[in-house]
Enzyme design. Structure first.
Site, PDB file in Angstrom:
ATOM      1  N   ASP A  82       1.863  46.652  80.746  1.00 23.97           N
ATOM      2  CA  ASP A  82       2.368  46.869  79.391  1.00 23.97           C
ATOM      3  C   ASP A  82       2.310  45.524  78.668  1.00 23.97           C
ATOM      4  OD1 ASP A  82       3.743  48.189  77.223  1.00 23.97           O
ATOM      5  OD2 ASP A  82       5.542  47.100  77.818  1.00 23.97           O
ATOM      6  N   SER A  83       2.479  45.571  77.357  1.00 21.62           N
ATOM      7  CA  SER A  83       2.523  44.337  76.582  1.00 21.62           C
ATOM      8  C   SER A  83       3.737  43.484  76.971  1.00 21.62           C
ATOM      9  CB  SER A  83       2.611  44.676  75.098  1.00 21.62           C
ATOM     10  OG  SER A  83       3.744  45.487  74.866  1.00 21.62           O
ATOM     11  N   TYR A  85       2.118  43.729  71.211  1.00 24.34           N
ATOM     12  CA  TYR A  85       0.749  44.193  70.986  1.00 24.34           C
ATOM     13  C   TYR A  85       0.662  45.050  69.711  1.00 24.34           C
ATOM     14  CZ  TYR A  85      -1.024  42.919  75.702  1.00 24.34           C
ATOM     15  OH  TYR A  85      -1.440  42.253  76.830  1.00 24.34           O
ATOM     16  N   CYS A  99       1.248  50.842  77.919  1.00 24.33           N
ATOM     17  CA  CYS A  99       1.429  50.416  76.527  1.00 24.33           C
ATOM     18  C   CYS A  99       0.583  51.301  75.615  1.00 24.33           C
ATOM     19  CB  CYS A  99       0.981  48.961  76.402  1.00 24.33           C
ATOM     20  SG  CYS A  99       1.001  48.349  74.730  1.00 24.33           S
ATOM     21  N   GLU A 110      14.847  45.828  72.277  1.00 28.93           N
ATOM     22  CA  GLU A 110      14.877  44.580  73.056  1.00 28.93           C
ATOM     23  C   GLU A 110      16.190  43.822  72.854  1.00 28.93           C
ATOM     24  OE1 GLU A 110      11.233  42.405  73.060  1.00 28.93           O
ATOM     25  OE2 GLU A 110      10.373  44.088  74.169  1.00 28.93           O
ATOM     26  N   CYS A 155       5.486  55.223  72.066  1.00 31.91           N
ATOM     27  CA  CYS A 155       5.703  53.797  72.356  1.00 31.91           C
ATOM     28  C   CYS A 155       6.591  53.696  73.584  1.00 31.91           C
ATOM     29  CB  CYS A 155       6.387  53.128  71.162  1.00 31.91           C
ATOM     30  SG  CYS A 155       6.856  51.424  71.463  1.00 31.91           S
ATOM     31  N   THR A 156       6.272  52.728  74.442  1.00 32.57           N
ATOM     32  CA  THR A 156       6.999  52.610  75.714  1.00 32.57           C
ATOM     33  C   THR A 156       8.490  52.345  75.547  1.00 32.57           C
ATOM     34  OG1 THR A 156       6.367  50.305  75.691  1.00 32.57           O
ATOM     35  CG2 THR A 156       5.090  51.766  77.094  1.00 32.57           C
ATOM     36  N   HIS A 157       8.871  51.732  74.428  1.00 34.36           N
ATOM     37  CA  HIS A 157      10.285  51.406  74.253  1.00 34.36           C
ATOM     38  C   HIS A 157      11.133  52.605  73.829  1.00 34.36           C
ATOM     39  CE1 HIS A 157       8.776  47.347  74.345  1.00 34.36           C
ATOM     40  NE2 HIS A 157       9.973  46.829  74.174  1.00 34.36           N
TER      41      HIS A 157
HETATM   42  N1  DGL Z   1       4.357  48.443  74.533  1.00 37.28           N
HETATM   43  C1  DGL Z   1       4.099  48.623  73.116  1.00 37.28           C
HETATM   44  C2  DGL Z   1       3.631  50.058  72.877  1.00 37.28           C
HETATM   45  O1  DGL Z   1       3.913  50.962  73.627  1.00 37.28           O
HETATM   46  C3  DGL Z   1       5.305  48.321  72.271  1.00 37.28           C
HETATM   47  C4  DGL Z   1       5.649  46.868  72.213  1.00 37.28           C
HETATM   48  C5  DGL Z   1       4.587  46.014  71.562  1.00 37.28           C
HETATM   49  O2  DGL Z   1       4.361  46.141  70.339  1.00 37.28           O
HETATM   50  O3  DGL Z   1       3.971  45.246  72.279  1.00 37.28           O
HETATM   51  O4  DGL Z   1       2.958  50.290  71.899  1.00 37.28           O
END
Ligand code: DGL
Length: 264
Positions: free
Chosen positions: A9-10, A41, A72, A151, A183-185
């Protein structure tokens, strides 16, 4: 030989995917890479995302991964076909299984997708969903404020609830009945999102969907490792700070030991 699952992941948001993988297959050895030095990312260009995704996947393969999970969405939207063409291992990613689930769940063929700017601007859901369902309408909404809120641990704050409500209002107005967390978050905000998305809107959680497809693949090939895991999983990040450690605990609880990745 144990079949090692590599997840990147990012940053640390991809741990939402790890959590689901470990829930379904606790014994499967896993290697994680979070690119905390180059995160986020979400605002990056296609060209940069492709380069980073390839480097991240190759790092995991060097560490022994036999399968790559792109956790990600920003990287998956930009680089899945590139990774599939360049890597000699199977590639799984978070977008496709969520598309399949959204298509299965919708009753009125009006699907909402929330994600970073990179993911929404890639229009990947606008392309993939209509391939599986005729006459479907897809409504995307970039929600750039949500990743920093997660975060910071602002999961259930008044401000977060207001922002989520504001982002989801246009999707509610479109009468979506299904919402993809692109999105992973976002799985960490699932409760607030569910509440603000409106009654009866079905939520598609990518971490559950991708974990299930990896599980089905490994089971089909007889590659599942049983047991509850012997603590051999490894978690690498490209930059290691006390803040990163704190956010990891937010995602996974205590007990994850982060290692600083060194690139050869
Ligand atoms: N991991 C990114 C995603 O799922 C979110 C965080 C980022 O912008 O790096 O798009």
């Amino acid at each position: 030989m144990d079949f090692k699952v590599g997840v990147f992941d990012s940053g640390i948001g991809g741990l939402s995917v790890v959590r689901e993988i470990k829930r379904l297959m606790p014994g499967q050895p896993l290697i994680y890479f979070g690119d905390t030095a180059r995160t986020p990312y979400g605002p990056k260009s296609l060209e940069i995302l492709r380069r980073y995704a390839l480097e991240d996947a190759n790092f995991l393969i060097q560490k022994g991964a036999h399968l790559i999970v792109v956790a990600c969405h920003s990287a998956a939207s930009a680089a899945t076909s590139l990774l599939e063409s360049k890597l000699a291992v199977p590639v799984f990613e978070v977008v496709t299984p969520s598309v399949a689930q959204a298509v299965k769940l919708t009753r009125n063929s009006r699907i909402g997708v929330i994600g970073t700017r990179a993911t929404i601007n890639s229009r990947i859901y606008d392309r993939l969903i209509p391939e599986r369902l005729d006459n479907v309408r897809v409504f995307g909404m970039a929600c750039p404020l949500l990743v920093p809120l997660v975060e910071e641990g602002w999961i259930n704050k008044r401000e977060t609830r207001m922002i989520v409500k504001r982002y989801l209002r246009p999707l509610r107005n479109k009468q979506i009945d299904t919402l993809v967390l692109g999105c992973t978050h976002y799985p960490l905000l699932k409760q607030v999102i569910r509440e603000k998305a409106g009654k009866g809107v079905k939520i598609v959680d990518p971490s559950e969907e991708v974990a299930r497809s990896v599980y089905n693949f490994l089971r089909g090939k007889g590659l599942l490792t049983g047991g509850t895991g012997g603590g051999n999983d490894r978690f690498f990040v490209s930059d290691l700070t006390s803040n990163t450690q704190m956010i990891v605990e937010r995602f996974m609880g205590k007990g994850i030991e982060l290692e600083k990745a060194t690139f050869s």
